[in-house]
Design an enzyme around this catalytic site. Structure first.
Site, short mmCIF file in Angstrom:
data_model
loop_
_atom_site.label_atom_id
_atom_site.label_comp_id
_atom_site.label_asym_id
_atom_site.label_seq_id
_atom_site.Cartn_x
_atom_site.Cartn_y
_atom_site.Cartn_z
N HIS A 214 1.05 -1.16 -0.04
CA HIS A 214 -0.05 0.01 -0.04
C HIS A 214 0.89 1.29 0.05
O HIS A 214 1.78 1.33 0.61
CB HIS A 214 -1.06 0.09 1.14
CG HIS A 214 -0.42 -0.45 2.55
ND1 HIS A 214 0.23 -1.43 2.93
CD2 HIS A 214 -0.09 0.81 3.45
CE1 HIS A 214 0.80 -1.28 4.19
NE2 HIS A 214 0.68 0.16 4.58
N HIS B 84 1.05 5.31 1.09
CA HIS B 84 0.52 6.40 1.90
C HIS B 84 0.57 7.64 1.12
O HIS B 84 1.43 8.01 0.46
CB HIS B 84 1.14 6.56 3.30
CG HIS B 84 1.28 5.28 4.02
ND1 HIS B 84 0.37 5.27 5.17
CD2 HIS B 84 1.91 4.35 4.11
CE1 HIS B 84 0.48 4.13 5.59
NE2 HIS B 84 1.48 3.50 5.33
#
Lengths: 181, 181
Positions: free
Chosen positions: B167, B169
């Site tokens: 992922h 940010h």
């Protein structure tokens, strides 16, 4: 031409700074003393780095949209020496001369193609963006930090972007903190 | 199943924490008082966040290679509610429930396909990696922070990765500092 070269990079490449990479302005350090005075032992190093980067980023933003060459063009063209970690047809990775971790490498596209910053990316840039992120993984492997590394991409002055040629920072070799700046 | 859900995420999704998002453990805050005692006004918030994330990252790393589902699978499947910012066929972007900036969004691939972390990326992942970085730019536009935002990708425990589903940010809405954690 000098106006096109960000202050921070000029500073970074100064032989003076290379000779004394850990000097902290405003703090009269003398490393020959065995005990540093308290205010200097509690160095505001991060804060100083932050303010330098913020100032550099604001200065760089002034010419961000000019399309002018940046210092990275000189590095790509080998006009300025750099410590290259990885290179292929599309990507160049070299050590940041102002490292924020034991390993700190910059990954850039060899052709900027409008990618002064991530904010300027278009759908057609998807391929090179993927190559850059994958190159970050290759760099981590080459540097022996595959077990733990952080990739950072700054876009715009409030993110501390100081060169308007899109680049990823690959950092590792120490425990990284949270929040990420 | 609970053992597969990282501590930090359980904490993040606790209704108790949602009701008191700014509580700082070890510091007897009472926001009804107009003036906080000095030790609490100088909150070690960053240090606390760092240690929480480091602990969560170490705990998560223990099951990183198990291939087990993560909390992101529940978010993708809408079993856990999230504040979705952007979604397409390949990518989902939703707000981090423990934000480190006024805007803090996570961008993930809908199908993990072995990408527990960037360290596990192979050349074949180039396309989705590019789509994720481009989605970060879309998120920045949707959130009104295109003039300044930072993208961070943590790989491994020393980088504070706490969920083993790759992922990004996306952070913005404030001046970001340097170094990046």
């Amino acid at each position: 031409m000098a106006a096109l070269v960000p202050f921070s990079l000029l500073r970074n490449y100064s032989p003076f700074m290379l000779a004394r990479p850990f000097i902290v302005k405003g703090c009269n350090l003398n490393f020959s003393k065995s005990v540093l005075p308290l205010p200097c032992r509690r160095l505001p190093f991060s804060a100083r780095a932050t303010h330098d980067e913020q100032a550099a980023a604001k200065a760089a933003a002034a010419t961000a949209d000019s399309g002018a060459p940046t210092i990275f063009d000189k590095i790509i063209n080998k006009e300025i020496p750099s410590s290259i970690v990885y290179e292929d047809e599309k990507v160049l990775a070299f050590r940041d001369i102002n490292p924020q971790a034991p390993v700190h490498v910059l990954v850039i596209p060899k052709v900027r193609d409008g990618l002064t910053e991530l904010a300027k990316a278009e759908a057609r840039h998807g391929e090179i963006l993927g190559q850059l992120l994958y190159a970050a993984r290759i760099v981590a492997e080459k540097e022996g930090i595959l077990d733990g590394f952080r990739v950072v991409l700054n876009s715009g002055p409030s993110a501390c972007q100081s060169v308007y040629h899109l680049h990823l920072h690959v950092l590792g070799g120490r425990q990284m903190n949270w929040p990420p700046g």
